[in-house]
Write an enzyme that holds these catalytic residues in place. Structure first.
Site, PDB file in Angstrom:
ATOM      1  N   ASP A 132      28.859  35.730  39.176  1.00 46.54           N
ATOM      2  CA  ASP A 132      30.187  34.758  38.477  1.00 46.54           C
ATOM      3  C   ASP A 132      29.231  33.525  37.832  1.00 46.54           C
ATOM      4  O   ASP A 132      28.402  33.446  38.278  1.00 46.54           O
ATOM      5  CB  ASP A 132      31.220  35.082  39.178  1.00 46.54           C
ATOM      6  CG  ASP A 132      32.394  34.608  37.936  1.00 46.54           C
ATOM      7  OD1 ASP A 132      32.227  33.643  37.328  1.00 46.54           O
ATOM      8  OD2 ASP A 132      32.579  35.448  37.807  1.00 46.54           O
ATOM      9  N   HIS A 170      35.911  29.785  36.863  1.00 45.17           N
ATOM     10  CA  HIS A 170      35.674  30.662  36.916  1.00 45.17           C
ATOM     11  C   HIS A 170      35.167  31.369  38.314  1.00 45.17           C
ATOM     12  O   HIS A 170      36.265  32.366  39.098  1.00 45.17           O
ATOM     13  CB  HIS A 170      35.511  31.581  35.624  1.00 45.17           C
ATOM     14  CG  HIS A 170      35.237  33.125  35.130  1.00 45.17           C
ATOM     15  ND1 HIS A 170      35.415  34.217  35.876  1.00 45.17           N
ATOM     16  CD2 HIS A 170      36.472  33.251  34.497  1.00 45.17           C
ATOM     17  CE1 HIS A 170      35.041  35.087  35.411  1.00 45.17           C
ATOM     18  NE2 HIS A 170      37.014  34.708  34.577  1.00 45.17           N
ATOM     19  N   SER A 458      38.622  40.077  34.325  1.00 48.24           N
ATOM     20  CA  SER A 458      38.136  39.345  35.037  1.00 48.24           C
ATOM     21  C   SER A 458      39.149  39.103  36.821  1.00 48.24           C
ATOM     22  O   SER A 458      38.761  38.962  38.068  1.00 48.24           O
ATOM     23  CB  SER A 458      38.070  38.073  34.721  1.00 48.24           C
ATOM     24  OG  SER A 458      36.692  37.745  34.015  1.00 48.24           O
TER      25      SER A 458
END
Length: 520
Positions: A132, A170, A458
């Site tokens: 990520d 994220h 996600s």
């Protein structure tokens, strides 16, 4: 250069012609490509002017080169080359939201995480690798018993980062859903708090990366003995090189789990590959989220709307909306608009309609702070807020007009940073409730936080990765193929009976998966 010369006339043309050797063609722009080699061919066979060999993957029979489009096109006719493809971009699969709803993690409840913990399955001794945007190393969610749960990390993005520090948010959010340790957010967030975490930073500070970065990160995860690879990212295009990498990872015993995508279309890549488990997102009503991709590759679904988890410290937004009348106060679920100012404002609520003019607010007080109540409409949110600011508003509440999801506050942006007032949004139903008995005194609070609510496939993906880790920790002797199968069999059927293209086999269930893992 021909186009440029055709527009030059008179003395300017004479000067250019006299310059002679000073007028040279611009070098062809170069790009990154992945090249598959026929069996037994050495990467040296690609040597040619204008082709730079950057890296090679012997086990994949492929290399990465940097070359002009023409040079790459020429390789397609080389008998030693099986294919040439772009080193395509990949992106994080989520959007940010920030509403506060009692500060509980509904996702843990939906997958029955606590029930699995009561069966002594916390993910202990299982390695989960998160590919990520990196991680906030110092976030309290990643310290267990005074020791970091992050056992390895590496940066695979060529952007000057010395390590896998998260500059986007994220990756920290995804990792918190998997391995979060504390309740400093007001609620537990990690589904598998006993796992060992490995972090491969394959997406940059803008949330994007490349195919080659994914491949390198995936190989690194395998080298570190990862059981599960979480990929909350994707592309709408496949890659032959990448597919071979995932196939080999699966053959080597690692289970890769990836986000289906967020454009409401077909399942993206790498989730699309048969060696990867594709995950869609559901909301708190266990309905497929409107943004979630779906299709014949859909394997499982998990919570992906209003998902609370960690973000790099101080970058989250916490918001609240309250209305008081006749001695009583009612709170409403809210979302802070992106780029909203921080602040705590109390004052009378004033009806401003669509806030489409600089005279839209009726009954505003002559002095003191007041809060604009605005309907969502055709004009931009930035225009709405600017219009009420020009009329003297100290804060603003935008009422969502979504009558299909009447309890959804929405997720909106002011477009860019500026000297805004605190601004939040509430749902259609909340707006009706606020207006039901006349407008009283309101309170809007927007503040910094170490957590945030995100939505996207996600956010669903790490729920599945964590449940896989819980089941695997209950029986480490199982193979990746067996874990994948029991996740399917133990899921809660949604939609049509049996597998369907929207929900796959259903919603992952941690306790059922753990029980099935230990069943002879």
């Amino acid at each position: 250069m021909k186009t440029f010369l055709s527009r030059v006339t008179g003395s300017a043309l004479v000067l250019l012609l006299l310059a002679g050797n000073l007028v040279t063609a611009a070098p062809a722009e170069k790009h990154s490509y992945l090249v598959g080699l026929t069996p037994g061919v050495s990467p040296k066979a690609l040597a040619a002017p204008g082709i730079e060999l950057k890296e090679q993957w012997d086990k994949l029979g492929a290399v990465r080169i940097v070359a002009s489009a023409a040079a790459a096109k020429g390789l397609e006719n080389n008998p030693r080359v099986s294919y040439v493809e772009e080193d395509r971009p990949v992106y994080a699969s989520s959007t940010g939201t920030s509403y506060t709803d009692g500060e509980y993690t509904w996702g843990l409840q939906a997958v029955n995480a606590a029930e699995a913990w009561n069966l002594n399955a916390t993910g202990q001794s299982i390695k989960v690798c998160v590919l990520d945007t990196g991680i906030d190393y110092s976030h309290p969610e990643f310290t267990r018993g005074g020791v970091s749960v992050i056992k390895g990390s590496q940066n695979f993005v060529n952007d000057g980062h010395r390590d896998a520090t998260d500059g986007f948010g994220h990756g920290t959010h995804v990792a918190g859903t998997i391995a979060g340790q504390t309740s400093s957010s007001g609620s537990r967030i990690g589904v598998a708090p006993g796992v060992d975490l490995y972090v491969a930073r394959v997406l940059g500070d803008d949330g994007s990366g490349t195919t080659s970065g994914i491949i390198n990160g995936l190989n690194w995860c395998q080298q570190n003995g990862a059981n599960v690879a979480n990929l909350s990212l994707g592309s709408d295009r496949g890659s032959r090189t990448e597919e071979k990498a995932f196939d080999q990872a699966y053959q080597n015993g690692m289970l890769s789990i990836a986000a289906s995508g967020n454009d409401g279309g077909r399942v993206g890549y790498p989730a699309h590959y048969s060696s990867v488990a594709a995950v869609g997102a559901v909301d708190s009503g266990l309905q497929l989220a409107g943004f979630s991709n779906y299709g014949r590759e859909q394997e499982l679904v998990a919570p992906g709307v209003g998902t609370l988890s960690s973000v790099p410290r101080g970058t989250g937004i916490r918001s609240s909306v309250k209305e008081g009348q006749n001695g009583t106060e009612t709170g409403y679920k809210s979302i802070g608009l992106e780029y909203s100012a921080y602040g705590n404002v109390t004052g009378p609520l004033v009806e401003c309609g669509l806030a489409d003019t600089a005279a839209s607010c009726s009954g505003k007080p002559q002095t003191g702070a007041w809060i604009a109540l605005i309907n969502r409409g055709s004009n931009a949110f930035s225009e709405k807020i600017q219009n009420v600011m020009n009329q003297g508003a100290s804060a603003a509440i935008i009422v969502n007009n979504d009558t299909a999801s009447t309890d959804d506050p929405g997720s909106f942006t002011l477009g860019s940073a500026a000297a805004w007032i605190p601004a939040v949004s509430v749902s259609y139903n909340s707006g009706n409730s606020i207006r039901a008995s006349g407008l009283g005194t309101g309170n809007v609070t927007v503040s910094q936080w170490d957590y945030s609510y995100y939505e996207g496939t996600s956010m669903a993906t790490p729920h599945v990765s964590a449940v896989a880790a819980l089941a695997w920790s209950a029986n480490p002797k199982l193979t990746n193929d067996q874990i994948r199968s029991l996740l399917q069999k133990s899921s809660k059927d949604l939609g049509k009976t049996g597998w369907d293209s929207s929900y796959g086999y259903g919603l992952v269930q941690a306790d059922a998966a753990v029980k099935l893992a230990v069943t002879p």
